[in-house]
Design an enzyme around this catalytic site. Structure first.
Site, PDB file in Angstrom:
ATOM      1  N   VAL A 243       0.010   9.573  -3.484  1.00 45.06           N
ATOM      2  CA  VAL A 243       0.450   8.821  -2.413  1.00 45.06           C
ATOM      3  C   VAL A 243       1.202   9.507  -1.497  1.00 45.06           C
ATOM      4  CG1 VAL A 243       0.414   6.734  -3.966  1.00 45.06           C
ATOM      5  CG2 VAL A 243       2.283   8.276  -3.847  1.00 45.06           C
ATOM      6  N   ASP A 244       1.300  10.917  -1.598  1.00 39.79           N
ATOM      7  CA  ASP A 244       1.978  11.786  -0.894  1.00 39.79           C
ATOM      8  C   ASP A 244       1.673  11.928   0.668  1.00 39.79           C
ATOM      9  OD1 ASP A 244       0.235  13.784  -1.272  1.00 39.79           O
ATOM     10  OD2 ASP A 244       1.003  14.549  -2.913  1.00 39.79           O
TER      11      ASP A 244
ATOM     12  N   SER B 291      -5.020  14.795 -14.934  1.00 39.16           N
ATOM     13  CA  SER B 291      -5.014  14.519 -16.171  1.00 39.16           C
ATOM     14  C   SER B 291      -6.088  13.697 -16.544  1.00 39.16           C
ATOM     15  CB  SER B 291      -3.842  14.195 -16.840  1.00 39.16           C
ATOM     16  OG  SER B 291      -3.520  12.947 -16.359  1.00 39.16           O
TER      17      SER B 291
ATOM     18  N   HIS C 290      -4.499   4.974  -4.938  1.00 44.09           N
ATOM     19  CA  HIS C 290      -3.266   4.433  -5.297  1.00 44.09           C
ATOM     20  C   HIS C 290      -2.225   4.052  -4.189  1.00 44.09           C
ATOM     21  CE1 HIS C 290      -4.193   6.141  -9.594  1.00 44.09           C
ATOM     22  NE2 HIS C 290      -4.649   5.162  -9.404  1.00 44.09           N
TER      23      HIS C 290
ATOM     24  N   CYS D  69       3.835 -12.165   5.062  1.00 43.82           N
ATOM     25  CA  CYS D  69       3.069 -12.282   6.148  1.00 43.82           C
ATOM     26  C   CYS D  69       1.993 -11.097   6.071  1.00 43.82           C
ATOM     27  CB  CYS D  69       3.706 -12.303   7.505  1.00 43.82           C
ATOM     28  SG  CYS D  69       4.264 -10.971   8.107  1.00 43.82           S
TER      29      CYS D  69
ATOM     30  N   ARG E 284      11.963   8.747  -2.250  1.00 44.24           N
ATOM     31  CA  ARG E 284      10.635   9.638  -2.516  1.00 44.24           C
ATOM     32  C   ARG E 284      10.107  10.232  -1.269  1.00 44.24           C
ATOM     33  NH1 ARG E 284       6.741   6.809  -6.025  1.00 44.24           N
ATOM     34  NH2 ARG E 284       5.558   8.703  -6.092  1.00 44.24           N
TER      35      ARG E 284
END
Ligand code: OAD
Length: 254
Positions: A102-103, A196, A118, A129, A69
């Protein structure tokens, strides 16, 4: 003109503006959604990969999916919708951009202080850690940990490296959400763009704005789940509507 006099009047006087974005704003950049990833990954459902149990069961698989991704997103670029929002940040006393994506495309377009509800797939951290200075490179680059089982591990402690995103069943980063809520609460005008509004608590933000008297505007190619609560619904593609909105803001605020 696609914008109402009411909206233009509000924008001419607005001091605080907040915007919530969702996957729709990146659609015109060609960012594949969870549902249309190609090839190898097509046989997995996102819910099966984007959760902590899946990760612990098969870290190599989930890390590989995120690598895939990340490389898809790296091949895309911000579109005129992201660019227009980046230009708006200096046009009001306060402008808050809140995203569910998240891009990293808002950041690449030049938006500062983006609230990421997100997370961001370009960041990772160690689940043991917490080290967050790991680069998102492939396995070969973390060989420093002395482990060579095809799994990405922390350079300092050898723990598993996971993407800094919110998975199914996980809480949102609480500071980010609190900041987003205050921005929605304080906004004079609130835009909900390309979402949406199906996933809570992010979808509650436009409603917080409504309750606190903001003028609320949805921009989407189809009506979202909360369209009926908005003061105005603009039907169109974010990459086309937002640049025109920017022009209108420039003309009403001179
Ligand atoms: P969705 O995929 O649920 O919704 C995308 C929205 O964008 C839809 O309402 C489309 O009509 C609209 N849309 C598509 N193309 C558009 C365009 N060019 N211009 C304007 N609107 C367009 O995406 P989100 O609402 O972002 O969560 O989904 C919310 C969350 O659900 C995601 O952040 C993700 C997912 O589970 C996590 O990963 C935690």
């Amino acid at each position: 003109m696609m914008f109402s006099d009411r909206l233009l009047d509000r924008l001419s006087r607005a001091r605080r503006v907040a915007v919530l974005t969702g996957a729709g704003i990146s659609a015109e950049s060609g960012v594949p959604t969870f549902r249309d990833v190609e090839g190898l990954w097509q046989r997995f459902k996102p819910e099966e990969l984007a959760n902590v149990e899946a990760f612990l069961d098969n870290p190599e698989l989930v890390q590989g999916w995120y690598s895939h991704r990340r490389s898809l997103v790296s091949e895309t670029a911000p579109n005129p919708g992201h660019d227009a929002l980046a230009r708006m940040q200096d046009m009001f006393d306060s402008f808050t951009l809140i995203t569910q994506n998240v891009d990293n495309l808002h950041q690449r377009a030049g938006s500062r202080d983006v609230i990421e509800l997100h997370g961001n797939i370009m960041r990772s951290y160690c689940i043991d850690c917490g080290a967050d200075d790991v680069a998102n490179d492939d396995v070969a680059d973390v060989a420093g940990a002395g482990v060579d089982d095809g799994i990405r591990r922390c350079r300092s402690c050898g723990g598993l490296i996971r993407p800094d995103v919110v998975w199914f069943g996980e809480m949102l980063p609480q500071d980010a959400f609190a900041e987003a809520e205050s921005a929605a609460f304080a906004s004079d005008v609130f835009f909900s763009v390309g979402t949406s509004a199906a996933v809570y608590p992010a979808a509650a933000l436009p409603l917080t704005a409504v309750e606190n008297g903001a003028y609320t505007v949805e921009i989407n190619i189809e009506e979202s789940n909360i369209a009926m609560y908005m003061d105005e619904v603009i039907s169109g593609r974010a990459g086309e509507v937002l640049p025109q909105l920017l022009d209108s803001i420039e003309s009403v605020r001179g």
